[in-house]
Design a protein around this motif. Structure first.
Motif, PDB file in Angstrom:
ATOM      1  N   GLU A  28       3.589  21.261   6.824  1.00  0.00           N
ATOM      2  CA  GLU A  28       3.069  20.969   8.164  1.00  0.00           C
ATOM      3  C   GLU A  28       1.953  21.914   8.591  1.00  0.00           C
ATOM      4  O   GLU A  28       1.007  21.509   9.261  1.00  0.00           O
ATOM      5  N   LEU A  29       2.048  23.193   8.175  1.00  0.00           N
ATOM      6  CA  LEU A  29       1.126  24.204   8.681  1.00  0.00           C
ATOM      7  C   LEU A  29       0.166  24.763   7.630  1.00  0.00           C
ATOM      8  O   LEU A  29      -0.651  25.611   7.932  1.00  0.00           O
ATOM      9  N   GLY A  71      -6.979  40.106   1.166  1.00  0.00           N
ATOM     10  CA  GLY A  71      -7.152  41.284   2.005  1.00  0.00           C
ATOM     11  C   GLY A  71      -5.798  41.815   2.437  1.00  0.00           C
ATOM     12  O   GLY A  71      -4.911  42.069   1.623  1.00  0.00           O
ATOM     13  N   MET A  72      -5.605  41.941   3.745  1.00  0.00           N
ATOM     14  CA  MET A  72      -4.338  42.433   4.295  1.00  0.00           C
ATOM     15  C   MET A  72      -3.328  41.312   4.512  1.00  0.00           C
ATOM     16  O   MET A  72      -2.186  41.573   4.891  1.00  0.00           O
ATOM     17  N   ASN A  73      -3.755  40.065   4.299  1.00  0.00           N
ATOM     18  CA  ASN A  73      -2.904  38.912   4.601  1.00  0.00           C
ATOM     19  C   ASN A  73      -2.159  38.413   3.371  1.00  0.00           C
ATOM     20  O   ASN A  73      -2.761  38.040   2.367  1.00  0.00           O
ATOM     21  N   THR A  74      -0.824  38.417   3.444  1.00  0.00           N
ATOM     22  CA  THR A  74       0.016  37.796   2.428  1.00  0.00           C
ATOM     23  C   THR A  74       0.515  36.482   2.987  1.00  0.00           C
ATOM     24  O   THR A  74       0.918  36.407   4.147  1.00  0.00           O
ATOM     25  N   VAL A  95      -7.858  24.780  -1.802  1.00  0.00           N
ATOM     26  CA  VAL A  95      -8.120  26.215  -1.615  1.00  0.00           C
ATOM     27  C   VAL A  95      -7.286  26.676  -0.425  1.00  0.00           C
ATOM     28  O   VAL A  95      -7.748  26.639   0.715  1.00  0.00           O
ATOM     29  N   PRO A  96      -6.046  27.104  -0.648  1.00  0.00           N
ATOM     30  CA  PRO A  96      -5.144  27.465   0.462  1.00  0.00           C
ATOM     31  C   PRO A  96      -5.711  28.544   1.384  1.00  0.00           C
ATOM     32  O   PRO A  96      -5.423  28.556   2.583  1.00  0.00           O
ATOM     33  N   LEU A 100      -8.386  31.016   6.354  1.00  0.00           N
ATOM     34  CA  LEU A 100      -7.042  31.581   6.418  1.00  0.00           C
ATOM     35  C   LEU A 100      -6.736  32.236   7.759  1.00  0.00           C
ATOM     36  O   LEU A 100      -5.666  32.011   8.346  1.00  0.00           O
ATOM     37  N   GLN A 101      -7.665  33.055   8.253  1.00  0.00           N
ATOM     38  CA  GLN A 101      -7.407  33.784   9.496  1.00  0.00           C
ATOM     39  C   GLN A 101      -7.137  32.838  10.664  1.00  0.00           C
ATOM     40  O   GLN A 101      -6.268  33.085  11.490  1.00  0.00           O
ATOM     41  N   HIS A 102      -7.873  31.744  10.703  1.00  0.00           N
ATOM     42  CA  HIS A 102      -7.679  30.770  11.786  1.00  0.00           C
ATOM     43  C   HIS A 102      -6.297  30.133  11.710  1.00  0.00           C
ATOM     44  O   HIS A 102      -5.593  30.016  12.719  1.00  0.00           O
ATOM     45  N   HIS A 103      -5.891  29.736  10.523  1.00  0.00           N
ATOM     46  CA  HIS A 103      -4.577  29.104  10.362  1.00  0.00           C
ATOM     47  C   HIS A 103      -3.448  30.072  10.722  1.00  0.00           C
ATOM     48  O   HIS A 103      -2.457  29.665  11.358  1.00  0.00           O
TER      49      HIS A 103
END
Length: 267
Positions: A28-29, A71-74, A95-96, A100-103
Motif C-alpha cells: 500500500e505504501l 544514506g541514513m534511511n533504512t 526503483v524502490p 524516498l524522502q517524500h514517501h
C-alpha cells in the motif's frame, strides 16, 4: 491500521496476522522504515515490537521482502515474490528508493493522523496515494498519456447523512512551479472544496519558505475569487510541521461534519 488496509481481507484474530499486515502495508505504501512499521503496529497494540522484527526477519529470509539503505534511511519494500504472494495489483516499483524522502515523510504524517484518529467514531477509511491512482486509472483506462494528480493520502469520515467526508492531505517537500499551482493544483482543489461543503484540504510542509509560498498562492486565489468563497478558503489549510499536530487536534475536535451524534432509534 484497519482503515488504511480497508481494501484487504485480513483476519486480525489469526496468529500470522503480523506477517500479512507487513506485506499489505508495503504494497500500500511502497516503502516503510523499520521504525515506521513498529509505529503502525503500536496503533491499536496489534503486535509487540519483537514480534514485528521477528516477522521482518522471516519475510526477508523467504525473499518476500527486501531491506535496503539509502544514506541514513533504512527501508523495506516488497520483492516480486512478495508482490505475487499477496496478489498485488499496484505496479511493483522498479526503483524502490525513488523519491524516498517524500514517501517516508508521507508515512510519518499518516502515522500521526492514525494515532490522532484512532478512536474517532466516524473514521471510515484511509486512501493512500497508490490506491487513489489505481482507482483513477481504472476510471480512465482507455485514455493514454493522462497525468494522474491525486493527494498524498485521504482520510474519509462518515457524515451524518451517510455521505463520505474527505480530508485530503498534501505533504509538500518541494515547491512546484507557480504556473502549476495557479493553473492546475489550486483550481482543482478549490473546485472540490466548493462542491463539497464538508471537505478539507490540508497542506503541511517542514519548509518555512514553501509554507510562505503556499500561503501567498492561497491569498492570490482569495483575491481572485472574492468574498463569495470565504468559507471555502477556511477549509484550505497550510500548516508547518511544527503546527501540524496541534492544528489537526483542533480540527478533529471542532469539525461539525465529522463529530455528529448518532440519534437513537425509537423504541
Amino acid at each position: 491500521m484497519e482503515p488504511l488496509l480497508y481494501n484487504y481481507y485480513i483476519d486480525y484474530s489469526k496468529q500470522d496476522k503480523t506477517r500479512l499486515l507487513i506485506l499489505c502495508l508495503l504494497h500500500e505504501l511502497r516503502v516503510i522504515s523499520p521504525q515506521q512499521l513498529i509505529a503502525f503496529f503500536q496503533i491499536g497494540q496489534l503486535s509487540a515490537e519483537r514480534t514485528v522484527y521477528k516477522h521482518l526477519s522471516l519475510l526477508k529470509t523467504e525473499k518476500l521482502i527486501a531491506r535496503s539503505q539509502n544514506g541514513m534511511n533504512t527501508f523495506y519494500y516488497l520483492t516480486k515474490e512478495g508482490h505475487n504472494y499477496i496478489g498485488g495489483y499496484y505496479t511493483l516499483p522498479k526503483v524502490p528508493e525513488y523519491n524516498l524522502q517524500h514517501h517516508l515523510q508521507i508515512n510519518d504524517y499518516l502515522i500521526k493522523m492514525l494515532q490522532l484518529c484512532h478512536r474517532h467514531t466516524h473514521l471510515k477509511a484511509v486512501v493512500s496515494e497508490r490506491r487513489k491512482v489505481y482507482e483513477v486509472k481504472d476510471q480512465k483506462k482507455n485514455k493514454k498519456g493522462v497525468k494522474y494528480f491525486v493527494p498524498d493520502f485521504i482520510f474519509v469520515f462518515t457524515g451524518e447523512d451517510g455521505r463520505e467526508v474527505e480530508w485530503q492531505f498534501e505533504i509538500e517537500l518541494t515547491l512546484k512551479t507557480r504556473n502549476r499551482y495557479r493553473e492546475g493544483v489550486f483550481p482543482k482543489y478549490i473546485k472540490s472544496l466548493t462542491t463539497y461543503e464538508d471537505a478539507r484540504l490540508i497542506y503541511v510542509t517542514p519548509s518555512p519558505i514553501i509554507k510562505e509560498e503556499l500561503e501567498l498562492f492561497k491569498e492570490y486565489f482569495i483575491y481572485q475569487q472574492g468574498e463569495n468563497l470565504e468559507e471555502v478558503f477556511e477549509r484550505l489549510h497550510v500548516f508547518s510541521a511544527e503546527e501540524f499536530e496541534y492544528e489537526i487536534k483542533q480540527l478533529l475536535e471542532e469539525d461539525k461534519f465529522i463529530n455528529w451524534i448518532e440519534k437513537k432509534g425509537k423504541n
